[in-house]
Design a protein around this motif. Structure first.
Motif, PDB file in Angstrom:
ATOM      1  N   GLU A  65       0.828  -1.115  -0.066  1.00 27.32           N
ATOM      2  CA  GLU A  65      -0.073  -0.034  -0.027  1.00 27.32           C
ATOM      3  C   GLU A  65       0.913   1.312   0.036  1.00 27.32           C
ATOM      4  O   GLU A  65       0.454   2.147  -0.485  1.00 27.32           O
ATOM      5  N   LYS A  66       1.890   1.249   0.815  1.00 20.62           N
ATOM      6  CA  LYS A  66       2.879   2.324   0.504  1.00 20.62           C
ATOM      7  C   LYS A  66       3.390   2.649  -0.629  1.00 20.62           C
ATOM      8  O   LYS A  66       3.800   3.773  -1.027  1.00 20.62           O
ATOM      9  N   ALA A  67       3.718   1.437  -1.462  1.00 18.17           N
ATOM     10  CA  ALA A  67       4.072   1.646  -2.931  1.00 18.17           C
ATOM     11  C   ALA A  67       2.995   2.272  -3.870  1.00 18.17           C
ATOM     12  O   ALA A  67       3.235   2.193  -5.066  1.00 18.17           O
ATOM     13  N   GLY A  68       1.748   2.240  -3.226  1.00 18.50           N
ATOM     14  CA  GLY A  68       0.755   3.007  -4.064  1.00 18.50           C
ATOM     15  C   GLY A  68      -0.118   1.928  -5.012  1.00 18.50           C
ATOM     16  O   GLY A  68      -0.812   2.307  -5.678  1.00 18.50           O
ATOM     17  N   ARG A  69       0.043   0.538  -4.392  1.00 18.35           N
ATOM     18  CA  ARG A  69      -1.097  -0.279  -4.954  1.00 18.35           C
ATOM     19  C   ARG A  69      -2.052  -0.702  -4.056  1.00 18.35           C
ATOM     20  O   ARG A  69      -1.817  -0.590  -2.734  1.00 18.35           O
ATOM     21  N   SER A  70      -2.968  -1.301  -4.248  1.00 19.66           N
ATOM     22  CA  SER A  70      -4.244  -1.468  -3.313  1.00 19.66           C
ATOM     23  C   SER A  70      -4.025  -3.049  -3.126  1.00 19.66           C
ATOM     24  O   SER A  70      -3.872  -4.054  -4.198  1.00 19.66           O
ATOM     25  N   VAL A  71      -4.707  -3.412  -2.014  1.00 20.37           N
ATOM     26  CA  VAL A  71      -4.789  -5.029  -1.695  1.00 20.37           C
ATOM     27  C   VAL A  71      -6.129  -4.990  -1.125  1.00 20.37           C
ATOM     28  O   VAL A  71      -6.576  -4.504  -0.115  1.00 20.37           O
ATOM     29  N   ASN A  72      -6.848  -5.689  -2.087  1.00 19.62           N
ATOM     30  CA  ASN A  72      -8.413  -5.824  -1.851  1.00 19.62           C
ATOM     31  C   ASN A  72      -8.699  -7.369  -1.701  1.00 19.62           C
ATOM     32  O   ASN A  72      -9.028  -7.843  -2.923  1.00 19.62           O
ATOM     33  N   HIS A  73      -8.742  -7.832  -0.553  1.00 15.51           N
ATOM     34  CA  HIS A  73      -9.023  -9.348  -0.379  1.00 15.51           C
ATOM     35  C   HIS A  73     -10.507  -9.593  -0.247  1.00 15.51           C
ATOM     36  O   HIS A  73     -11.010  -8.948   0.672  1.00 15.51           O
ATOM     37  N   ASP A  74     -11.158 -10.582  -1.073  1.00 18.32           N
ATOM     38  CA  ASP A  74     -12.538 -10.657  -0.800  1.00 18.32           C
ATOM     39  C   ASP A  74     -12.856 -11.532   0.470  1.00 18.32           C
ATOM     40  O   ASP A  74     -14.105 -11.438   1.132  1.00 18.32           O
ATOM     41  N   PHE A  75     -11.858 -12.232   0.826  1.00 17.81           N
ATOM     42  CA  PHE A  75     -11.758 -13.081   2.107  1.00 17.81           C
ATOM     43  C   PHE A  75     -10.632 -13.353   2.756  1.00 17.81           C
ATOM     44  O   PHE A  75      -9.454 -13.240   2.058  1.00 17.81           O
ATOM     45  N   THR A  76     -10.647 -13.541   4.150  1.00 19.44           N
ATOM     46  CA  THR A  76      -9.618 -14.409   4.715  1.00 19.44           C
ATOM     47  C   THR A  76     -10.070 -15.307   5.474  1.00 19.44           C
ATOM     48  O   THR A  76     -11.102 -15.069   6.484  1.00 19.44           O
TER      49      THR A  76
END
Length: 105
Positions: A65-76
């Motif tokens: 996220e600091k690198a400007g990318r998003s992390v969007n997981h539907d589930f864990t």
């Protein structure tokens, strides 16, 4: 890895990526994932190892996220493996996991 998976995603219901703990492949897998399945054996040493893995996961997500990318997981989700329901110590470990994590499979 994100781009490579996008090219083939329509051909698969699920893609499982198992990679070494702490590698660049791990960070790429977390970024490319739409969901995370965490496996754990119902033993205290294994639970401690899973906890360290989850801390590393959190660290990788913050770096991505600091690198400007998003992390969007539907589930864990959490999956208990190699569980002997007759073993009292494993029953206690599963109870500990449920108390800590909520629903486990």
């Amino acid at each position: 890895m994100v781009e490579a998976l996008k090219e083939v995603e329509e051909g698969y219901d699920a893609v499982v990526i198992h990679c070494g703990l702490g590698s660049f492949l791990t960070a790429g897998a977390y970024e490319a994932a739409t969901g995370v399945l965490v496996t754990v054996r119902p033993q205290l040493l294994e639970i401690a190892s899973m906890t360290m893995s989850l801390n590393l996961f959190s660290h990788f997500v913050s770096l991505i996220e600091k690198a400007g990318r998003s992390v969007n997981h539907d589930f864990t989700k959490y999956l208990v493996t190699r569980h002997n329901p007759r073993d009292v110590s494993q029953q206690e470990a599963v109870a500990l996991l449920r108390d800590s994590l909520g629903m486990i499979y």
